[in-house]
Design a protein around this motif. Sequence first.
Motif, PDB file in Angstrom:
ATOM      1  N   ARG A 168     110.734  43.396  25.047  1.00 15.82           N
ATOM      2  CA  ARG A 168     109.572  44.455  25.449  1.00 15.82           C
ATOM      3  C   ARG A 168     108.250  43.884  26.193  1.00 15.82           C
ATOM      4  NH1 ARG A 168     107.737  49.859  22.412  1.00 15.82           N
ATOM      5  NH2 ARG A 168     109.903  50.371  22.695  1.00 15.82           N
ATOM      6  N   GLY A 194     119.370  49.746  30.537  1.00 17.54           N
ATOM      7  CA  GLY A 194     118.428  50.381  29.908  1.00 17.54           C
ATOM      8  C   GLY A 194     116.992  49.867  30.435  1.00 17.54           C
ATOM      9  N   ASP A 195     116.693  48.504  30.578  1.00 13.22           N
ATOM     10  CA  ASP A 195     115.581  48.145  30.723  1.00 13.22           C
ATOM     11  C   ASP A 195     115.458  48.531  32.278  1.00 13.22           C
ATOM     12  OD1 ASP A 195     114.952  47.261  28.492  1.00 13.22           O
ATOM     13  OD2 ASP A 195     115.369  45.168  28.892  1.00 13.22           O
ATOM     14  N   GLU A 197     116.326  51.204  33.889  1.00 10.72           N
ATOM     15  CA  GLU A 197     115.919  52.274  34.091  1.00 10.72           C
ATOM     16  C   GLU A 197     114.498  52.645  34.100  1.00 10.72           C
ATOM     17  OE1 GLU A 197     118.322  55.612  33.062  1.00 10.72           O
ATOM     18  OE2 GLU A 197     119.973  54.381  32.488  1.00 10.72           O
ATOM     19  N   ARG A 198     113.657  51.866  33.490  1.00 16.00           N
ATOM     20  CA  ARG A 198     112.192  51.731  33.728  1.00 16.00           C
ATOM     21  C   ARG A 198     111.631  51.011  34.619  1.00 16.00           C
ATOM     22  NH1 ARG A 198     110.028  52.275  27.891  1.00 16.00           N
ATOM     23  NH2 ARG A 198     111.588  53.452  26.724  1.00 16.00           N
ATOM     24  N   LEU A 199     112.256  49.935  34.814  1.00 13.43           N
ATOM     25  CA  LEU A 199     111.702  49.097  35.576  1.00 13.43           C
ATOM     26  C   LEU A 199     112.049  49.022  37.270  1.00 13.43           C
ATOM     27  CD1 LEU A 199     111.895  45.525  33.841  1.00 13.43           C
ATOM     28  CD2 LEU A 199     109.857  46.597  34.699  1.00 13.43           C
ATOM     29  N   ALA A 200     113.162  49.222  37.356  1.00  8.92           N
ATOM     30  CA  ALA A 200     113.586  49.027  38.720  1.00  8.92           C
ATOM     31  C   ALA A 200     113.524  50.195  39.597  1.00  8.92           C
ATOM     32  CB  ALA A 200     115.217  48.568  38.800  1.00  8.92           C
ATOM     33  N   THR A 201     113.419  50.083  40.939  1.00  8.63           N
ATOM     34  CA  THR A 201     113.229  51.025  41.695  1.00  8.63           C
ATOM     35  C   THR A 201     114.561  51.289  42.651  1.00  8.63           C
ATOM     36  OG1 THR A 201     112.261  49.575  43.364  1.00  8.63           O
ATOM     37  CG2 THR A 201     110.895  51.072  42.264  1.00  8.63           C
ATOM     38  N   GLU A 218     116.292  56.291  40.817  1.00  7.17           N
ATOM     39  CA  GLU A 218     116.031  58.002  40.354  1.00  7.17           C
ATOM     40  C   GLU A 218     117.349  58.621  41.116  1.00  7.17           C
ATOM     41  OE1 GLU A 218     112.164  58.048  41.453  1.00  7.17           O
ATOM     42  OE2 GLU A 218     112.419  59.249  43.289  1.00  7.17           O
ATOM     43  N   GLN A 221     120.177  58.716  39.054  1.00  6.90           N
ATOM     44  CA  GLN A 221     120.329  59.267  37.952  1.00  6.90           C
ATOM     45  C   GLN A 221     120.154  60.952  38.113  1.00  6.90           C
ATOM     46  OE1 GLN A 221     116.500  57.743  36.610  1.00  6.90           O
ATOM     47  NE2 GLN A 221     117.434  56.449  35.025  1.00  6.90           N
ATOM     48  N   LEU A 283     124.792  60.700  33.420  1.00 10.17           N
ATOM     49  CA  LEU A 283     125.081  59.332  33.206  1.00 10.17           C
ATOM     50  C   LEU A 283     123.986  58.351  33.019  1.00 10.17           C
ATOM     51  CD1 LEU A 283     128.187  58.677  35.661  1.00 10.17           C
ATOM     52  CD2 LEU A 283     128.441  58.848  33.159  1.00 10.17           C
ATOM     53  N   THR A 284     123.822  57.575  32.312  1.00 11.29           N
ATOM     54  CA  THR A 284     123.001  56.354  32.218  1.00 11.29           C
ATOM     55  C   THR A 284     123.394  55.582  33.091  1.00 11.29           C
ATOM     56  OG1 THR A 284     123.989  55.159  30.193  1.00 11.29           O
ATOM     57  CG2 THR A 284     122.324  56.999  29.678  1.00 11.29           C
TER      58      THR A 284
ATOM     59  N   ASP B  11     115.984  55.691  27.299  1.00 10.57           N
ATOM     60  CA  ASP B  11     116.709  54.930  28.546  1.00 10.57           C
ATOM     61  C   ASP B  11     118.175  55.562  28.509  1.00 10.57           C
ATOM     62  OD1 ASP B  11     114.531  53.329  28.704  1.00 10.57           O
ATOM     63  OD2 ASP B  11     115.535  51.932  27.416  1.00 10.57           O
ATOM     64  N   GLY B  14     119.892  59.589  30.569  1.00  6.96           N
ATOM     65  CA  GLY B  14     120.382  59.976  31.744  1.00  6.96           C
ATOM     66  C   GLY B  14     119.738  60.643  32.655  1.00  6.96           C
ATOM     67  N   ASN B  53     108.016  51.482  35.491  1.00 11.38           N
ATOM     68  CA  ASN B  53     107.334  50.926  36.867  1.00 11.38           C
ATOM     69  C   ASN B  53     106.304  52.020  37.310  1.00 11.38           C
ATOM     70  OD1 ASN B  53     107.207  50.662  39.800  1.00 11.38           O
ATOM     71  ND2 ASN B  53     108.932  49.453  39.660  1.00 11.38           N
TER      72      ASN B  53
END
Lengths: 319, 148
Positions: A168, A194-195, A197-201, A218, A221, A283-284, B11, B14, B53
């Motif tokens: 984290r 999972g990381d 999903e938050r970080l990457a473009t 996105e 997703q 889907l994740t 996370d 989905g 981000n």
Amino acid sequence: MGPAIHARRLRKTFRTGAVAVNGFDLQVLPGEVYGLIGRNGAGKTTALKLLMGLLRPDAGEVRVLGRSLWDAPRGHRQRVAYVSQGQQVPDWMSLTDLGRYTGHFYENWDSALLKEHAVRWELPMDVPIARLSGGNQRLAALALAMASRPEVLLLDEPAAGLDPIARRELNSCLIDVLLRGDGCTILLSTHLLGDLERLATQVGIMDHGRIVAEGAVEDWQRTMRRVQVVFAEEEAPRDFTIPGALKSQTLGPVVTALARIADDAQLAGVRALPGVRVNVFTLTLEELFVDWFREPSAERPEDRQVDPSQPGFPARAAS
Amino acid sequence: MAPKLHLQIDDRSGVPVYRQMMDQFIYYVAGGTLRPGDQIPSIRELAAALGVNPTTVVKAYTELERAGFVEKRHGKGAFIAANAQALTTAEQEDALRRAAKQLAVEATQLHMSTPKVIDVVREELGALSNDRAADEAPVKFAVMNGGR
């Protein structure tokens, strides 16, 4: 402005004859965070080393910030930092020594930032690196990389071996880099989807030495779905395919596909079939990844591609 | 003074991260925690607190602005728009419909009869309204400890 990272048709074969990277194409724009994902042995590490100029490609072109790092002058190489999986830093030195030593080679060296990360990650500055735990050695390598204030950051599984708290911290440190606002570009390989999903473009899936699918996180997703169509009969019709399917599998009456569903209307035709049940699941990234690499024939990616323009494509070859 | 927000990113849902943020702001408006004129956190603040981000936060705010929930004031930041509350009714129904869709899928897979599904929903609604403090509408995300 050109891409920060550019690779085209890169190829690297090792002396053993193993082809690690083959037909590798990549464009990463300035300020993007690009996540490279793939099974072990897909060639991620070799690709990163080729980008970093630590390996020389057999063929293809590679440019980071406009030129190949293999033969770039030091001033250019300094603008790029790389943290490998088994980062080898001279481990008899302490972080203080290393900072002083490494700092000599970098124009933008930021010793205050090194200290800040050391404090934040509770890394002792004056103990030989060898005496730190494995996870802390990684964080030390990352802290050193960050202290050079790179314009491009290449990270090979940066979170491997870190406990959840350290992970984290690492993520928030990467966010800080992005918030600094001078447009740092990050390319990282990871298994921690999972990381991402938050970080990457952007995300690219690597398989057999090349990127076989890529897209904006996105967008994936929003549009990638697992679609399941259940027929009332014993067997699904042989010529049936789910519109937008990228990977598809048929088991008796059930056709399951990883599909790109931009609009639910795409499935209207399927829903209208008599006696058919349609389920659509979000889907994740992790699920998407697993679906992508689901059997059959993991060895030959071409076989598993479903071309939606070919209606008669058998969802699963008799195996 | 802006109210304290507890946003949470999942996370494993989905759902795109920007959409999760948008939904939570809309829930806060619907629940009355955020009122017209309230300032919302800066992009930096939210990106750092949630570990996402910054471009994703920008995307969420841009979409909220486009939908009319948020207005930017030059040099001052972003604020909940005057008519945001009126917009939430439609959004609430959308959100409910999404959840209902999911429920319908699962009920079908379990071969549940429609009356049974409706009974279960009614029971759950009843149970909630008994628990709920009379003066406070539940805000879905307020109970979670998001951020750091």
